[in-house]
Motif scaffolding. Structure first.
Motif, PDB file in Angstrom:
ATOM      1  N   LEU A  97     -24.640   0.990 -15.562  1.00 46.53           N
ATOM      2  CA  LEU A  97     -25.131   0.337 -14.753  1.00 46.53           C
ATOM      3  C   LEU A  97     -23.284   0.059 -13.880  1.00 46.53           C
ATOM      4  O   LEU A  97     -23.438   0.048 -12.983  1.00 46.53           O
ATOM      5  N   VAL A 149     -29.478  -1.528  -7.384  1.00 42.44           N
ATOM      6  CA  VAL A 149     -28.530  -1.931  -8.517  1.00 42.44           C
ATOM      7  C   VAL A 149     -27.606  -1.553  -8.765  1.00 42.44           C
ATOM      8  O   VAL A 149     -27.244  -0.838  -9.380  1.00 42.44           O
ATOM      9  N   ARG A 166     -25.094  -7.196 -10.078  1.00 43.49           N
ATOM     10  CA  ARG A 166     -26.022  -7.543  -8.948  1.00 43.49           C
ATOM     11  C   ARG A 166     -27.911  -6.919  -8.643  1.00 43.49           C
ATOM     12  O   ARG A 166     -27.223  -5.599  -8.798  1.00 43.49           O
ATOM     13  N   SER A 167     -28.585  -7.076  -9.204  1.00 41.20           N
ATOM     14  CA  SER A 167     -29.428  -6.619  -8.296  1.00 41.20           C
ATOM     15  C   SER A 167     -30.503  -6.893  -6.277  1.00 41.20           C
ATOM     16  O   SER A 167     -31.059  -8.900  -7.132  1.00 41.20           O
ATOM     17  N   VAL A 207     -27.732  -9.462 -11.753  1.00 39.99           N
ATOM     18  CA  VAL A 207     -28.441  -8.071 -12.417  1.00 39.99           C
ATOM     19  C   VAL A 207     -28.671  -8.002 -14.397  1.00 39.99           C
ATOM     20  O   VAL A 207     -29.996  -8.034 -14.200  1.00 39.99           O
ATOM     21  N   SER A 259     -32.141  -9.862 -13.887  1.00 37.43           N
ATOM     22  CA  SER A 259     -33.326  -8.893 -13.507  1.00 37.43           C
ATOM     23  C   SER A 259     -34.132  -7.813 -14.501  1.00 37.43           C
ATOM     24  O   SER A 259     -32.944  -7.274 -15.328  1.00 37.43           O
ATOM     25  N   TYR A 300     -32.315  -3.389 -14.758  1.00 37.33           N
ATOM     26  CA  TYR A 300     -31.460  -2.519 -15.836  1.00 37.33           C
ATOM     27  C   TYR A 300     -32.297  -1.900 -16.775  1.00 37.33           C
ATOM     28  O   TYR A 300     -31.144  -1.227 -17.041  1.00 37.33           O
TER      29      TYR A 300
END
Length: 452
Positions: free
Chosen positions: A22, A66, A70-71, A91, A94, A97
């Motif tokens: 990420l 992503v 955050r998404s 994130v 959700s 990830y």
């Protein structure tokens, strides 16, 4: 008590337990380069999400981007989220990830409350997730930008056809995003050209070169060479393009194309064609089928405003040379030069691409033995004319017969030598003043060494 068991994420995890990928700077730069974070609904992405929801029978479908924290929902079907602030979640809340952490592999869950990978996940209750299926949206360099996913409130036994469609939708989203990034880059280059008119020729040619591979891929056991000859005095980007790339397994692909018109609009179609051909080549070995998908993409995205011609071959190396299939779409036929100097045309006439929804295209099988060569070219070769002068009369075309004769006159030359010979012959005919851009690409199976 159910406990969430995280998959083995590629690259490990961050201190918060989420995938380390990420926070990968290269991935984050690719996400930012899309220019889509924080933007509103877009008809293209909304349509794709609607199709995904309809095909799977799920009430909700999303296209997400992503970043590190955050998404962001670029598209969301079945969710009331009119305001931009409602189209994003932390994130950690959700499932997206998982796709980032799995480095591009799909993530499919039939029963989210029972699956040990997702049981106890904080998104289950708020998002009412009974089942979840997602495929990655990929950047030009393979970076996971986000997801194309669907959510069912109930347990869902995903069918192969549903997952195959979802995978196709994810590829379509990836191609759309990557095309937009490429076009933004090209538009920036053209803006700079307008601001510095004195360098317009150089910049236009630089853009033309960006649509061609800087170096042809090396195919084991095969000689390859290509040449692009710009029209004399030209400052516009034109639509001639070629490519040579690996498809899958033992299969390779080569293409030569010519987009109608010049300028940035022709460049847009060229970029769309190259990205679509490369994407479809990994799914289909039939050149005609690949062309049918390209035709659909041109109709859908360009509404028939631009057409192109092309010749495309899929081939593999064999102990005796290469074997493959070739298809022409409104394009001049390819030429095969046999080791003994005989030249023959290959390819059946086919429909132009980007004009009509239905096209007539035919694959033709071919083989090259040691010493044989295949030539792809644009019509600038056969339509080359002598330079116009105040006293010049009729300026005859170079013609197909002269091109075949020049190709036959390549005894003892490797692929690079053949391309140089043909380019030199065309330059001599036009006296260095080509009226149209010309592209040439040759593949040659090296002759066997003489027996001792």
């Amino acid at each position: 008590m159910l406990v969430t068991v995280q998959p083995m994420f590629v690259g490990g995890t961050r201190p918060d337990g989420l995938p380390a990928a990420l926070s990968d700077p290269r991935r984050l730069a690719a996400v930012e380069a899309t220019g889509l974070l924080g933007t509103g609904p877009d008809d293209v992405f909304e349509d794709l999400a609607q199709v995904a929801a309809a095909v799977t029978g799920c009430g909700r479908a999303f296209i997400t981007l992503v970043d590190e924290h955050r998404s962001f929902w670029k598209s969301c079907v079945g969710v009331d989220a009119a305001d931009i602030s409602q189209r994003q979640h932390p994130v950690a809340e959700s499932f997206c990830y998982f796709l980032v952490g799995l480095d591009g592999a799909p993530f499919v869950v039939e029963d989210a409350t029972a699956d040990p990978r997702t049981a106890g996940h904080p998104a289950l209750g708020p998002m009412k997730i009974g089942a979840w299926a997602g495929y990655p949206v990929l950047g030009r360099g393979g970076e996971v930008l986000g997801s194309m996913c669907v959510i069912d409130e109930n347990r869902h036994a995903w069918q192969p056809a549903e997952l195959a469609t979802l995978a196709t939708m994810a590829r379509a989203v990836s191609n759309e995003i990557n095309l937009r990034v490429s076009l933004t880059t090209m538009q920036d280059a053209l803006t700079s050209a307008r601001e510095a008119l004195e360098t317009s020729t150089l910049l236009a040619r630089s853009l033309q070169d960006s649509l061609l591979p800087p170096v042809l891929s090396r195919v084991p056991g095969l000689e390859t060479a290509a040449s692009y000859l710009p029209a004399a005095g030209g400052t516009s980007v034109v639509g001639d393009f070629y490519d040579l790339f690996h498809a899958k397994g033992p299969w390779w692909c080569t293409v030569m194309g010519d987009v109608c018109g010049k300028g940035v609009e022709a460049a847009k179609v060229t970029a769309l064609a190259r990205y679509t051909l490369r994407a479809e080549a990994t799914q289909h070995l039939s050149p005609a089928t690949v062309f049918e998908h390209l035709n659909s993409a041109l109709i859908d995205q360009r509404q028939g405003e631009r057409f192109l011609t092309a010749v495309y071959a899929t081939f593999r190396t064999t102990p005796g040379g290469i074997a493959g299939r070739l298809c022409t779409a409104g394009h001049p036929p390819a030429l095969i030069r046999r080791a003994d100097g005989r030249v023959q045309e290959i390819g059946r006439p086919g429909s132009l691409l980007g004009v009509l929804p239905e096209v007539k295209l035919t694959d033709v099988r071919f083989r090259l033995a040691p010493g044989d060569a295949l030539l792809l070219y644009t019509d600038g070769a056969t339509e080359a004319r002598a330079r116009r002068t105040p006293t010049s009369g009729e300026r005859p075309l170079f013609g197909e017969a002269a091109l075949a004769a020049a190709f036959a006159d390549c005894a003892g030359l490797d692929a690079s030598g053949m391309v140089r010979h043909l380019a030199g012959t065309l330059t001599a005919h036009s006296e260095g003043w080509a009226s149209d851009d010309t592209a040439l690409l040759a593949l040659r199976v090296p002759p066997r060494p003489p027996a001792p």
